[in-house]
Design an enzyme around this catalytic site. Sequence first.
Site, PDB file in Angstrom:
ATOM      1  N   LYS A 103       0.866  -1.183   0.000  1.00  0.00           N
ATOM      2  CA  LYS A 103       0.000   0.000   0.000  1.00  0.00           C
ATOM      3  C   LYS A 103       0.899   1.228   0.000  1.00  0.00           C
ATOM      4  CE  LYS A 103      -3.289   2.556   2.733  1.00  0.00           C
ATOM      5  NZ  LYS A 103      -3.636   2.844   4.114  1.00  0.00           N
ATOM      6  N   GLY A 164      -7.821   9.426  10.361  1.00  0.00           N
ATOM      7  CA  GLY A 164      -8.003   9.609  11.798  1.00  0.00           C
ATOM      8  C   GLY A 164      -9.126  10.550  12.191  1.00  0.00           C
ATOM      9  N   ALA A 190      -9.504   5.514   4.955  1.00  0.00           N
ATOM     10  CA  ALA A 190      -9.384   6.710   5.801  1.00  0.00           C
ATOM     11  C   ALA A 190     -10.688   7.487   5.923  1.00  0.00           C
ATOM     12  CB  ALA A 190      -8.296   7.650   5.308  1.00  0.00           C
ATOM     13  N   GLY A 191     -10.946   7.901   7.135  1.00  0.00           N
ATOM     14  CA  GLY A 191     -12.090   8.769   7.397  1.00  0.00           C
ATOM     15  C   GLY A 191     -13.339   8.035   7.841  1.00  0.00           C
ATOM     16  N   ASN A 212      -9.267   1.291  10.126  1.00  0.00           N
ATOM     17  CA  ASN A 212      -8.342   1.045  11.242  1.00  0.00           C
ATOM     18  C   ASN A 212      -8.733   1.824  12.496  1.00  0.00           C
ATOM     19  OD1 ASN A 212      -5.969   0.008  12.575  1.00  0.00           O
ATOM     20  ND2 ASN A 212      -5.184   2.086  12.396  1.00  0.00           N
ATOM     21  N   THR A 213      -8.628   3.159  12.437  1.00  0.00           N
ATOM     22  CA  THR A 213      -8.858   3.966  13.646  1.00  0.00           C
ATOM     23  C   THR A 213     -10.180   3.624  14.340  1.00  0.00           C
ATOM     24  OG1 THR A 213      -7.646   5.768  12.605  1.00  0.00           O
ATOM     25  CG2 THR A 213      -8.941   6.333  14.531  1.00  0.00           C
TER      26      THR A 213
END
Lengths: 261, 367
Positions: A103, A164, A190-191, A212-213
């Site tokens: 990635k 994040g 993301a997001g 992830n986050t």
Amino acid sequence: MHDHFQNNDLFEVGGKKLTSRLFIGTGKYASDRIIPEVCDSSESCVITVALRRVDFNSTTDNVMQHIPPHMQLMPNTSGARTAEEAIRIARLAKAVGCGNWIKIEVITDNRYLLPDGYETVKATEILVQEGFEVFPYINPDLYVARDLVKAGAAAIMPLGAPIGTNRGLRTEEMINILIEEIDIPIIIDAGIGKPSHACQAMEAGADACLVNTAIATSENPILMGKAFAQAINAGRTAFLSGQAVTSKLASMSSPLTGFIR
Amino acid sequence: MGFFDEYKKYKEINIKACIESINEDLVNRAIHKNRLFIDDFAALISIAALPYLEQMAQKAHDIKRHYFGNTIHLFTPMYLSNFCNNHCLYCGFKHDLQILRYQMSFDEVEKEAQEIAKTGLKHILILTGDAPSKASMAYLKSCCNILKRYFSSISIEIYALEANDYKSLIDSGVDGLTIYQETYNETVYKELHPKGPKSNYHFRLDAPQRGAIAGMRNVNIGALLGLDDWQVEIFFLALHAKWLEHQYPQTEISISLPRMRPYDGCYDIKNSVSDRDMLQMIVAIRIFLPRCGITISTRESESFRNNILKLGITKISAGSTTAVGGHTMGDNQNNQFEISDTRSVDEMVAYLEKVHIQPLFKDWERF
């Protein structure tokens, strides 16, 4: 019928056939020891790892020890600030046995952590030539996406909102354009802060989501992993069932204006 | 264009009086904004913000969790040399103090590195006094060549350099620069640094910028809390960090909050900073600069460090000593200042795991 439908809906990407459209991460956990359970509950089969955080010489704890062997590794180049750095990290990943998926993250702004499209395309061009399956993290930009298709990327990974932030699909309109125009898989990265965001992305026609986050920093990552799996399945099923009706380009039967024919 | 041009805009303003005039409405507005300006930050560090501390702490906790996760980076300092030509009135290594002066040989550096590496730490911060005739560029580069075999990341906390010297250390394996302005108050700075190379306020003020230009991945700035009024110092420190972030988006900017500690010669701390003040500045910085790293060293007590870990701190030192060769050469060396949290790396790791925070040893290496 429904089960049959889903079981045949494998996600083909990077030369693999995947049973799950949820990709997960390894960062931000209170402890890496929870990772195997999150892999289980989320039913995910792809996991991304920041190479810069891995200490391959460590005799003590190491994130790699906690990744179940059935998971497809997707090492990432987090921390790279130029195409050259990303390329070096990718080569190291391969050399230490992390496989040929990579990635690409090239980030030159530390405040917003937005990807640098130009450097990302440069790295992708070279790494594809070297035999990598390249998954570039990008702003949802049609021209960058087209360059990446041309360069031979395995998929593109546009962001829903800055990393994040958990703000959801703030880039929805741009992502819709990519979904319509780009013929390689689109993985929203993301997001995504809640399962409903992931569901929305899948319903819109994204091929997969990387989360992830939202999982790692939730009160109960195992349960949250499961919630994301369910949301992604729901969104995917909705997309498959509604595809013909809602596609903006589908030829409608003109219920309002058909009378003038 | 340097930070001083930005600093000048505020120089004639009585910042202290401005902060004192802030009311709760301004604080409330600042807490709920998405994009904060420096006047919002001033509101967060004002007395008017005190009733909102818990609310600010909650917000800081959320921001920390989103951007940095449930993690804390660990590092430790390594003192290479304490020869110093400076006369910083508050420092345990100042030139005129009759202390044992020593600079480690390369063999000793290697032994010290081995000892520290046994703890699992991968990030080292090397320190020297300001005596380029002793801890010369050539000496530092040779040390880095040894240290990079043991550590994936090397930061320096040494005398201010020109950009080309920073570049040359980067080429030897350094990726982070820590340099504290000590005080942003020019008058106080001149009093505290009466002579020696460090007496040049401007050369020091521009050092973080030179580091960023040279290509440091991380630039860590700070003010030594206790030298002047903390609110004014933190105001300028945050302004400096924000300015650096804006000018050098490629560079990770972080902030250290060293609170003055006694040393062998003792310095009368004129502007003491309470635990509550520390808490307020930590959460205010976290809200104002969400991505900015915040470092807390072992100058702080074990209980204080335990309590602030979740409020915005991203990096802590552990297993620290402030003496040259402190890990291998016994207790016969003088300390720069007294350490308060004396936990070993193992003890720190055990504590972090107990409170569900992942200790991170490694965040970068020379790929």
